[in-house]
Write a protein that holds these residues in place. Sequence first.
Motif, PDB file in Angstrom:
ATOM      1  N   LEU A  44       0.812  -1.211   0.000  1.00  0.00           N
ATOM      2  CA  LEU A  44       0.000   0.000   0.000  1.00  0.00           C
ATOM      3  C   LEU A  44       0.849   1.266   0.000  1.00  0.00           C
ATOM      4  O   LEU A  44       0.370   2.330  -0.376  1.00  0.00           O
ATOM      5  N   LEU A  45       2.091   1.159   0.436  1.00  0.00           N
ATOM      6  CA  LEU A  45       2.989   2.308   0.481  1.00  0.00           C
ATOM      7  C   LEU A  45       4.309   1.937  -0.191  1.00  0.00           C
ATOM      8  O   LEU A  45       4.756   0.783  -0.093  1.00  0.00           O
ATOM      9  N   GLN A  46       4.930   2.918  -0.824  1.00  0.00           N
ATOM     10  CA  GLN A  46       6.228   2.701  -1.467  1.00  0.00           C
ATOM     11  C   GLN A  46       7.144   3.899  -1.201  1.00  0.00           C
ATOM     12  O   GLN A  46       7.448   4.687  -2.096  1.00  0.00           O
ATOM     13  N   PRO A  47       7.593   4.052   0.048  1.00  0.00           N
ATOM     14  CA  PRO A  47       8.499   5.178   0.356  1.00  0.00           C
ATOM     15  C   PRO A  47       9.854   4.970  -0.297  1.00  0.00           C
ATOM     16  O   PRO A  47      10.235   3.854  -0.661  1.00  0.00           O
ATOM     17  N   ARG A  48      10.584   6.068  -0.441  1.00  0.00           N
ATOM     18  CA  ARG A  48      11.945   5.969  -0.973  1.00  0.00           C
ATOM     19  C   ARG A  48      12.857   5.345   0.081  1.00  0.00           C
ATOM     20  O   ARG A  48      12.537   5.305   1.266  1.00  0.00           O
ATOM     21  N   ARG A  49      13.999   4.872  -0.377  1.00  0.00           N
ATOM     22  CA  ARG A  49      14.981   4.294   0.540  1.00  0.00           C
ATOM     23  C   ARG A  49      16.339   4.968   0.322  1.00  0.00           C
ATOM     24  O   ARG A  49      16.725   5.263  -0.808  1.00  0.00           O
ATOM     25  N   THR A  50      17.026   5.213   1.421  1.00  0.00           N
ATOM     26  CA  THR A  50      18.395   5.705   1.318  1.00  0.00           C
ATOM     27  C   THR A  50      19.315   4.527   1.017  1.00  0.00           C
ATOM     28  O   THR A  50      18.894   3.363   1.039  1.00  0.00           O
ATOM     29  N   ARG A  51      20.563   4.829   0.730  1.00  0.00           N
ATOM     30  CA  ARG A  51      21.520   3.748   0.472  1.00  0.00           C
ATOM     31  C   ARG A  51      21.670   2.845   1.683  1.00  0.00           C
ATOM     32  O   ARG A  51      21.989   1.663   1.554  1.00  0.00           O
ATOM     33  N   GLY A  52      21.420   3.421   2.844  1.00  0.00           N
ATOM     34  CA  GLY A  52      21.504   2.623   4.060  1.00  0.00           C
ATOM     35  C   GLY A  52      20.226   1.862   4.371  1.00  0.00           C
ATOM     36  O   GLY A  52      20.165   1.153   5.375  1.00  0.00           O
ATOM     37  N   GLY A  53      19.207   2.029   3.534  1.00  0.00           N
ATOM     38  CA  GLY A  53      17.964   1.274   3.723  1.00  0.00           C
ATOM     39  C   GLY A  53      16.913   1.989   4.536  1.00  0.00           C
ATOM     40  O   GLY A  53      15.846   1.428   4.807  1.00  0.00           O
ATOM     41  N   TYR A  54      17.161   3.252   4.917  1.00  0.00           N
ATOM     42  CA  TYR A  54      16.177   3.987   5.710  1.00  0.00           C
ATOM     43  C   TYR A  54      15.039   4.491   4.816  1.00  0.00           C
ATOM     44  O   TYR A  54      15.273   4.939   3.685  1.00  0.00           O
ATOM     45  N   ARG A  55      13.824   4.432   5.341  1.00  0.00           N
ATOM     46  CA  ARG A  55      12.649   4.884   4.600  1.00  0.00           C
ATOM     47  C   ARG A  55      12.531   6.405   4.666  1.00  0.00           C
ATOM     48  O   ARG A  55      12.700   6.997   5.736  1.00  0.00           O
ATOM     49  N   LEU A  56      12.184   7.008   3.526  1.00  0.00           N
ATOM     50  CA  LEU A  56      11.925   8.446   3.462  1.00  0.00           C
ATOM     51  C   LEU A  56      10.583   8.660   2.776  1.00  0.00           C
ATOM     52  O   LEU A  56      10.358   8.170   1.667  1.00  0.00           O
ATOM     53  N   PHE A  57       9.693   9.408   3.431  1.00  0.00           N
ATOM     54  CA  PHE A  57       8.329   9.601   2.952  1.00  0.00           C
ATOM     55  C   PHE A  57       8.146  11.020   2.416  1.00  0.00           C
ATOM     56  O   PHE A  57       8.484  11.993   3.098  1.00  0.00           O
ATOM     57  N   SER A  58       7.599  11.122   1.221  1.00  0.00           N
ATOM     58  CA  SER A  58       7.257  12.423   0.649  1.00  0.00           C
ATOM     59  C   SER A  58       5.902  12.867   1.190  1.00  0.00           C
ATOM     60  O   SER A  58       5.188  12.098   1.853  1.00  0.00           O
ATOM     61  N   GLU A  59       5.511  14.115   0.887  1.00  0.00           N
ATOM     62  CA  GLU A  59       4.190  14.593   1.292  1.00  0.00           C
ATOM     63  C   GLU A  59       3.096  13.748   0.629  1.00  0.00           C
ATOM     64  O   GLU A  59       2.058  13.489   1.229  1.00  0.00           O
TER      65      GLU A  59
END
Length: 230
Positions: A44-59
């Motif tokens: 249901l969600l597809q947040p971005r990932r940093t190279r380290g695998g951390y999730r980043l959510f846009s507005e």
Amino acid sequence: MSTTAEPQATAPRLHTIGAVCERLRAEFSDITISKIRYLEDQGLLQPRRTRGGYRLFSEGDIERLETILRLQRDEFLPLRVIRTELDAHGTTTAKRRSPALRDPGGEIDLGELCERAGITADFARRLEEYDLVTPRIEAGERMYRESEVDIAAACGRLARHGLDARHLRAFRTAAGRQSALLEQLVASGLRSRDLERRRAALDDLEALAAVATELAQHLLVRDLREASER
């Protein structure tokens, strides 16, 4: 020769999963990082990932998450149905609008009602049979208020879980009893010849409708919670 620097586009602000959780907690007190991760695991969600695998959510991700949580809380939709609606219509159109007393909208025909509500003409006629949608007949053609679309669409979603129109009539009966009770409280104002008094009565009726809807939701959730704990 001087050159003018090109303005750089502002990068969209991204949020960590912890920040998203804190931001939404005021409205969704039961939100947790684990729940957000679960919604991602369910597609249901597809947040971005940093190279380290951390999730980043846009507005946009946060808006989609809010829509999912509201559809779960307010309409008790299962995740597979929410996913289907979001994939088919997008976040904006999947949001539910509050019914308006003053503006029922224009009129549409049977074909448009079915298309917008995602139901068949046969099912629409079944809804009419049990007074769940009420057309106006003009020259043999059925015309519906636009506000009937939301009713028909909700009935269609429940029908996909096995509830036929005859079962849905229970909701119509309950709504009729509630509306009759609330109408008694402002009946004199609604029938007044004074325009300001009628407007005030409508304001009161809208406020009463909001509280009654909230009460009905809380009672329903309580009963369902008790059923799940038996």
